[in-house]
Design an enzyme around this catalytic site. Structure first.
Site, PDB file in Angstrom:
ATOM      1  N   ASP A   1     -10.832   2.076  -3.001  1.00 32.21           N
ATOM      2  CA  ASP A   1     -11.429   1.896  -1.697  1.00 32.21           C
ATOM      3  C   ASP A   1     -12.862   2.041  -1.660  1.00 32.21           C
ATOM      4  O   ASP A   1     -13.465   1.658  -0.621  1.00 32.21           O
ATOM      5  CB  ASP A   1     -10.761   2.956  -0.723  1.00 32.21           C
ATOM      6  CG  ASP A   1      -9.348   2.522  -0.214  1.00 32.21           C
ATOM      7  OD1 ASP A   1      -9.056   1.387  -0.267  1.00 32.21           O
ATOM      8  OD2 ASP A   1      -8.821   3.367   0.545  1.00 32.21           O
TER       9      ASP A   1
ATOM     10  N   ASP B   1       0.679  -1.096   0.184  1.00 25.72           N
ATOM     11  CA  ASP B   1       0.059  -0.029  -0.089  1.00 25.72           C
ATOM     12  C   ASP B   1       0.738   1.284   0.014  1.00 25.72           C
ATOM     13  O   ASP B   1       2.221   1.054   0.169  1.00 25.72           O
ATOM     14  CB  ASP B   1      -0.935   0.119   1.377  1.00 25.72           C
ATOM     15  CG  ASP B   1      -2.219   0.754   1.127  1.00 25.72           C
ATOM     16  OD1 ASP B   1      -2.383   1.582   0.189  1.00 25.72           O
ATOM     17  OD2 ASP B   1      -3.286   0.522   1.951  1.00 25.72           O
TER      18      ASP B   1
HETATM   19  C1  GLA Z   1      -5.656   1.808   2.346  1.00 28.69           C
HETATM   20  C2  GLA Z   1      -6.127   0.897   1.550  1.00 28.69           C
HETATM   21  C3  GLA Z   1      -7.147  -0.056   2.103  1.00 28.69           C
HETATM   22  C4  GLA Z   1      -6.569  -0.505   3.452  1.00 28.69           C
HETATM   23  C5  GLA Z   1      -6.262   0.690   4.286  1.00 28.69           C
HETATM   24  C6  GLA Z   1      -5.391   0.051   5.616  1.00 28.69           C
HETATM   25  O1  GLA Z   1      -6.647   2.812   2.691  1.00 28.69           O
HETATM   26  O2  GLA Z   1      -6.584   1.234   0.434  1.00 28.69           O
HETATM   27  O3  GLA Z   1      -7.412  -1.201   1.665  1.00 28.69           O
HETATM   28  O4  GLA Z   1      -5.566  -1.365   3.240  1.00 28.69           O
HETATM   29  O5  GLA Z   1      -5.142   1.532   3.683  1.00 28.69           O
HETATM   30  O6  GLA Z   1      -4.879   1.135   6.357  1.00 28.69           O
END
Ligand code: GLA
Length: 714
Positions: free
Chosen positions: A535, A473
């Site tokens: 997301d 990420d």
């Molecule tokens: C980001 C990612 C999510 C999740 C969060 C965790 O927002 O896009 O899918 O993994 O971080 O903190």
């Protein structure tokens, strides 16, 4: 083919032609479009004695600055004396079988049978700077890939202020441009607009490719649709800030430039050194926007994504994020994995929240950078728990569960041991405050010690237990950079880290993520075969996001999950079938919820949906995608995937709002064999001609209906 000083790159249905102007030594563009053969009539330019010189009235292949072309240049060099004029003239060329690697950068690859490369050497004798333009043609994909090497042969430092990987002048006044814009949780919304006189630009200044604009541009004729008309697609293989400019000039030509963002470049080039631009992939299609996308999809699947998983079946997974957030421990993680196995998932992914010793990651306020298991949550480390989870069998199969883990290695929370020990490792600009986003700072991956730290930390985690999947990420943009050039220096460091780790752990399935689709670009895809698309897991909004993303990227690259209702981002409640059907249009299908919290009927539907996702997955991963109806235009978005050998197809049809007292939609398929007969969902058979010209009709009840239909060629 190079004939004297005329160059022709020919694909199956595309030709790209340019020549050297004997008077000036400049390269003039002649054609980029459908096939042309033999001699071609060159552009006639009248006698020029006005404001705009000849270079401003012709189609230029690599427009430099000064000398009478007032359109936006592809290169701008500041010499030590301060001049920003260049005179890059043709010097020589060479033809190379295959395609040489791009130094330190991701790039398409292929054998001598797949691709050949023309390198044209340009030289400015006044400044002793050379520019080598590399053109690689993949004839089977109608794709031409260009990058530029700029070398300083002089004795003083120069600064590269701008450099476009692609620069092309099309001889059309009436074009439209399509781009992908958005923000967090609403990525890849299509934007189609007329190309007007003047410059229309978009790009990213975030340090990364970003959610805001994607490094992709299509130019199309105004009447072009998904299935008809001329379309040119340009896709930059790069993850840093970028710039895309479209300029219609006084002569009515349309110039497109794709490359570095000049605001994040200012690259100092000492004597003897070379700056290599990222490469830009250009494709051309006569078969509309859909044809353009399909060329990019197959090129990227076969010649960009290096992972062995590029086109192999992806395990249906369950990710802990929306189900548990940061709130878990060894027991609750095991229980969730057990639930996942019981409904038939084959891979369990432990998302954010597992690490941090002195600064345990129990919220987003601390812990990033400290890549050791949280001892309170995992008193025995990860290994015993991973062993228990990988000992589980997915329901109705003999497959053992796999285990995956979340990391965000390019970042650090100030509340961490890492930051306490190495405050200088973060991007910062002298006395300016280090602004935090999501309570975190960006590590400077241009620094070798940071690269080594990340490679070691991630290698240690992967070697500590049977972990075969990583979600990588990246959750903020770059703010205070020590210099504009830091962005590209960071990218070179980041690609080194990606390359080292993915080569060292080839059996790991790597997923990219950046607050969802904040880095959905071909640069990341080189190393990570899939990317978490957004997301936003609301299934209706996901149709727009996934179909938008598919303009440039293969569906195999998209992570898509069925999440709980009401949806965490939109509050909307949608049936479990609709949510599942949308998610299975992505190459990596998964669940993002806690099955124990689901209504009994929804939970009971999961094994069937997973089985269906597994059935369609090979077609989605390797097949051709036909966007039949777009959610922007139709109440019945529909997508068809046809397997590579044409034997199977799967059709997805959705109804967005209730259809009252109106005929049912008829969905006309595309891309089938007109003469062949296809069995539809194991029942009636129809010819391809009937399915394409008359179509199938779908009755739906109420809002938000969905159907998945299998077709089998007889
Ligand atoms: C980001 C990612 C999510 C999740 C969060 C965790 O927002 O896009 O899918 O993994 O971080 O903190």
């Amino acid at each position: 083919m190079a004939d004297g000083t005329s160059f022709a790159l020919n694909g199956k249905t595309v030709s790209y032609r340019f020549h050297v102007d004997n008077t000036t030594g400049d390269l003039y563009g002649d054609h980029f479009g459908g096939s042309v053969t033999g001699d071609i009539p060159l552009e006639s330019v009248g006698d020029v004695n006005g404001w705009v010189g000849t270079p401003g009235r012709v189609r230029r292949e690599f427009p430099d600055q000064g000398r009478g072309d007032f359109r936006i240049p592809a290169i701008r060099i500041r010499q030590s004396e301060g001049y920003t004029v260049s005179d890059l003239q043709y010097k020589s060329h060479e033809i190379i079988a295959g395609k040489p690697a791009l130094s330190g950068l991701p790039a398409t690859t292929g054998s001598k049978e797949d691709v050949s490369t023309l390198v044209v050497h340009l030289y400015d004798k006044y400044s002793d700077v050379s520019a080598d333009l590399s053109y690689s043609i993949f004839p089977n994909y109608d794709a031409i890939v260009r990058s530029v090497n700029v070398t300083n042969h002089g004795t003083a430092n120069i600064t590269i202020e701008s450099l476009a990987s692609l620069s092309v002048d099309l001889p059309f006044e009436d074009l439209e441009m399509i781009s992908l814009r958005g923000d967090w949780a609403r990525e890849a919304h299509r934007e189609r607009r007329k190309v007007e006189y003047g410059i229309q630009s978009f790009g990213s200044a975030t340090g990364y490719s970003s959610h805001l604009h994607n490094p992709f541009l299509a130019l199309v004729e105004p009447s072009a649709t998904e299935s008809h008309g001329e379309a040119w697609g340009f896709s930059l293989v790069y993850t840093g800030s970028f710039s895309i400019d479209v300029e219609k000039g006084s002569q009515g030509f349309t110039r497109a430039l794709v490359g570095f963002n000049p605001g994040h470049l200012s690259w100092n080039l000492p004597p003897g050194e070379t700056l290599t631009s990222p490469e830009c992939v250009s494709v051309y299609s006569k078969d509309g926007i859909g044809g353009m996308s399909r060329s990019l999809h197959s090129l990227y699947r076969k010649h960009l994504i290096k992972s062995k998983f590029a086109t192999s079946d992806r395990p249906a997974l369950l990710n802990s994020w929306e189900g548990l957030s940061f709130d878990y421990n060894e027991t609750s993680i095991y229980n969730l994995a057990n639930e996942a196995a019981e409904v038939g998932a084959k891979l369990f992914v432990m998302d954010d929240g597992w690490f941090g010793e002195k600064y345990p990651r129990t919220s987003d306020e601390q812990g990033l950078g400290d890549w050791v298991p949280n001892p309170d949550r995992f008193p025995n480390g990860l290994e015993p728990m991973v062993k228990n989870i990988t000992g589980l069998k997915a329901a109705n199969s003999s497959t053992n569960m796999r285990f995956g883990i979340w990391v965000e290695p390019e970042m650090v929370n100030p509340n961490s041991t890492l930051y306490n020990e190495h405050p200088d490792w973060v991007l910062h600009a002298g006395p300016y405050p280090r602004t935090e986003r999501r309570n975190q700072l960006v590590l400077n991956l241009a620094l070798p010690e940071v690269q080594e730290f990340i490679i070691k930390s991630i290698s240690d985690i992967l070697s500590s237990a049977d972990i075969t999947y990583v979600k990588w990420d990246n959750n903020r943009g770059m703010h205070e950079m020590p210099s504009p050039a830091t962005d590209h220096a960071y990218m070179l460091g980041m690609y080194h880290v990606f390359d080292t780790l993915t080569s060292k752990f080839p059996d790991v399935l790597w997923e990219g993520c950046a607050s969802g689709g904040g880095r959905f670009d071909p640069g990341v895809l080189q190393y990570f075969p899939q990317i978490w698309t957004s997301d936003d897991t609301d299934a209706v909004q996901r149709i727009t996001i996934q179909l938008g993303t598919s303009l440039a990227y293969p569906p195999s690259a998209m992570g898509a999950h069925l999440s709980a209702v009401p949806n965490q981002q939109t509050g909307r409640t949608i049936s479990v079938a609709f949510r599942g059907h949308v998610a299975m249009m992505g190459g990596s299908f998964g669940l993002e919820l806690d099955p124990a919290e689901m209504p009994a009927d929804d939970k009971a539907a999961l094994p069937g949906l997973i089985a269906l996702a597994e059935k369609v997955n090979p077609i989605v991963l390797t097949g051709e995608m036909w966007r039949l109806n777009l959610p922007e235009d139709s109440n019945w978005p529909a997508v068809l995937f046809i397997s590579e050998n044409g034997q199977q197809a799967v059709l997805f049809v959705f109804q967005l709002s209730a259809n009252i007292d109106h005929s049912w939609p008829r969905i006309r398929l595309q891309g089938l064999d007109a003469k062949a007969s296809y069995k539809v969902d194991g029942n009636a058979s129809y010819t391809g001609a009937t399915l394409m010209n008359l179509g199938l009709q779908f009755p739906f009840d109420g809002d938000l209906g969905s159907q998945v239909v299998m077709l089998e060629k007889q």
